[in-house]
Design an enzyme around this catalytic site. Sequence first.
Site, PDB file in Angstrom:
ATOM      1  CB  ALA A   1      92.977  71.684  16.157  1.00 23.81           C
TER       2      ALA A   1
ATOM      3  CB  ALA B   1      91.934  63.992  23.880  1.00 18.75           C
TER       4      ALA B   1
ATOM      5  N   GLY C   1      93.166  72.956  24.866  1.00 18.86           N
ATOM      6  CA  GLY C   1      91.815  72.560  25.270  1.00 18.86           C
ATOM      7  C   GLY C   1      91.460  71.167  24.778  1.00 18.86           C
ATOM      8  CB  CYS C   2      91.726  69.608  21.446  1.00 18.23           C
ATOM      9  SG  CYS C   2      90.651  70.818  20.618  1.00 18.23           S
ATOM     10  CB  THR C   3      95.787  68.370  24.911  1.00 22.87           C
ATOM     11  OG1 THR C   3      96.362  68.552  23.609  1.00 22.87           O
ATOM     12  CG2 THR C   3      96.647  67.427  25.732  1.00 22.87           C
TER      13      THR C   3
END
Length: 157
Positions: free
Chosen positions: A41, A51, A46-48
Amino acid sequence: MSERLKPGDTAPAFTLPDADGNEVSLADHAGRKTIVYFYPAALTPGCTKQACDFTDNLDVLAAAGYDVIGVSPDKPEKLAKFREKESLKVTLVGDPSKAVLEEYGAFGEKKMYGKTVTGVIRSTIVVDEKGKVEHAWYNVRATGHVAKLLKDLKIES
């Protein structure tokens, strides 16, 4: 639960909307190696981190002949917010139906905080110039994954 891809498999074709609503196809990247990474998401810690790591290493990856596409179940509007907030340069596409996530084996049962849940399995697939899977990593960690990827692909950063 969908099958996980293995080296030598043909990477499933896809066309998904990016943060601006434009269609991005795997076929657009034919002739170049493409790193397709799947994350749960946009706008989550974590995804930030992941990315941002891809964005920070985009020039190094591009110089080594790799394009990068991040895939999540998010809608284009959320991806646009994510890109703006974090100044991301990596191409992000949304798969709200989760069809592509499933075709790549990146959606299914996973362990989270000791419980079995169904969701996006953080995964990275490297597709070669001819559309074949060169590498497939599943259940990768958000932090440190890009550094490990560079090492595994023998790319000097």
